[in-house]
Design an enzyme around this catalytic site. Structure first.
Site, PDB file in Angstrom:
ATOM      1  N   SER A 115       0.834  -1.195   0.000  1.00  0.00           N
ATOM      2  CA  SER A 115       0.000   0.000   0.000  1.00  0.00           C
ATOM      3  C   SER A 115       0.877   1.258   0.000  1.00  0.00           C
ATOM      4  CB  SER A 115      -0.943  -0.042   1.218  1.00  0.00           C
ATOM      5  OG  SER A 115      -1.929   0.948   1.138  1.00  0.00           O
ATOM      6  N   ASP A 120      -9.046  -4.472  -5.983  1.00  0.00           N
ATOM      7  CA  ASP A 120      -8.582  -3.620  -4.890  1.00  0.00           C
ATOM      8  C   ASP A 120      -8.620  -2.166  -5.344  1.00  0.00           C
ATOM      9  OD1 ASP A 120      -7.219  -2.245  -2.927  1.00  0.00           O
ATOM     10  OD2 ASP A 120      -5.565  -3.670  -2.782  1.00  0.00           O
ATOM     11  N   HIS A 123      -7.832  -5.535   0.399  1.00  0.00           N
ATOM     12  CA  HIS A 123      -6.545  -4.831   0.407  1.00  0.00           C
ATOM     13  C   HIS A 123      -5.570  -5.440   1.414  1.00  0.00           C
ATOM     14  CE1 HIS A 123      -3.940  -1.449  -0.464  1.00  0.00           C
ATOM     15  NE2 HIS A 123      -3.925  -1.065   0.801  1.00  0.00           N
TER      16      HIS A 123
END
Length: 422
Positions: free
Chosen positions: A246, A309, A356
């Site tokens: 991320s 995602d 995620h």
């Protein structure tokens, strides 16, 4: 008449004994054969990685390794994913702890404390970043392949830098800034057309407040430590591997670009040290100029993404690499992904709790058959999602924990999922 439990024919005892010995010998032989086969497979796998490590690190842009996914590359992706997962496991979110917002463990014991003590690497430095004007917090670490058996297995000495993803409120704020700014990381050639997301850039370069655990910006810490390691191992075959999840994947890519732009991976060497980014669930980081510059500098990026995602579609939902046909001044305003995409599909059940989640990424890579999700398999993925939710709730129950970050994150992802129809 013989008593119960005795042999009716004493002469049969040697025969029975020989039969037992024969069975035992057969079992021992089979066990040895299986052990030898396992060792052979392990040795073959190790030698294969050592002989093709440059390809695995992207020297040919992972040609013929992604579709279908090569087993050696799969194992390496999982291995680096677990190194990133260690960042989450070691991050201290207990506000009552003396190490709040820092690593729970010392450098020497961290890998063992998070369950990967036999990884063959040693941590050399912890890295801290200051989002905005907030106190710097632990963001990741630098490690080096130190075990000589591991070095031989890898085919080189690997320098590893990993970054965790977003956890705190200030980090979410940095993520959501969504404005392009010139990177200007090379003081001798600022390259105004190379632009990156301002929130990520600020996190990478800011040094707003002092911390007893860190000195200087995230960038300064990283460049200083990498320079030291390269100098120490200047006569060895090296690789530089940057991995993150991320927001962490954004920092990994920024650092990879910075290394190559400054020429740190070429200093004093006949050829550049291979620099590779393993990006897990990463958003876009910069514009088309940034993408093209990374490619020209030879920064290799493997993007591991779940196609459902929403974070991997940000920023630049509308202005992105798909609109390059606009050309002209628009190109500087278009966000663009860098590198080769390895697309995963594990969200057919539409479970926003695991869409995620790094652990779900790793689980799917370990068990690729789970990618073919049927409707009656949804419960298994739902359980993973429920575990994720329970972890979040536990964090929110802790004294003084800022629940806004989790609530806002869920709201942002939920809104995006609805608006884009995922």
């Amino acid at each position: 008449m013989p008593r119960c439990g005795s042999s009716a024919d004493p002469s049969s005892a040697p025969v029975a004994s020989r039969a037992v010995q024969s069975v035992a010998t057969s079992i021992a032989t089979s066990t040895k054969r299986l052990r030898d086969q396992a060792q052979s497979r392990s040795s073959s796998s190790s030698s294969s990685l050592a002989s093709m490590w440059r390809d695995v690190q992207g020297s040919n842009n992972w040609r013929d390794l992604v579709k279908p996914l090569n087993s050696i590359l799969r194992d390496e992706i999982v291995r680096y994913g677990e190194f990133v997962s260690a960042c989450y496991k070691a991050f201290d979110l207990d506000s009552a702890s003396k190490r709040y917002l820092n690593c729970k463990y010392g450098k020497r014991s961290m890998f063992e404390d998070v369950g990967i003590g036999n990884c063959g690497y040693e941590v050399t430095k912890y890295i801290y970043a200051a989002p905005g004007t907030e106190t710097p917090r632990w963001i990741g670490y630098v490690a080096v392949a130190s075990d000589e058996d591991e070095v031989r297995r890898l085919g080189r000495r690997d320098v590893l830098v990993t970054f965790r993803g977003t956890v705190t409120r200030a980090e979410w704020a940095a993520n959501l800034m969504s404005a392009l700014a010139p990177a200007r990381l090379d003081p001798h050639d600022p390259r105004p057309d190379v632009k990156v997301e301002s929130g990520f850039l600020s996190l990478y370069t800011s040094d707003e407040s002092a911390s007893r655990f860190s000195q200087g910006s995230c960038r300064e810490q990283l460049l200083g430590e990498l320079s030291r390691i390269i100098t120490k191992h200047r006569d060895e075959e090296l690789s530089i591997t940057l991995a993150g999840h991320s927001m962490g994947s954004s920092l990994a890519l920024l650092f990879g670009y910075d290394i190559a732009e400054l020429g740190l991976n070429r200093s004093g060497r006949k050829s550049a040290i291979p620099t590779t980014v393993y990006s897990f669930a990463g958003p876009r980081v910069g514009n088309l100029g940034f993408k093209e510059r990374c490619e020209r500098l030879g920064v290799k990026v493997l993007r591991i993404v779940n196609i459902h995602d929403p974070v991997t579609k940000l920023p630049g939902v509308f202005l992105n690499e798909n609109f390059r046909v606009l050309g002209g001044p628009w190109s500087c305003s278009c966000y663009a992904h860098v590198g080769i995409e390895l697309a995963l599909d594990f969200f057919k059940v539409r479970n926003p709790a695991c869409v995620h989640d790094l652990e779900t990424y790793i689980r799917l890579l370990k068990c690729p058959k789970l990618g073919k999700i049927e409707k009656n398999h949804g419960d298994q993925f739902g359980n993973w999602g429920l575990n994720f939710i329970h972890k979040a709730k536990e964090l929110m129950r802790r004294e003084n924990f800022d629940a806004w970050a989790w609530q806002d994150a869920a709201r942002q992802v939920g809104n995006l999922v609805q608006s884009l129809g995922f």
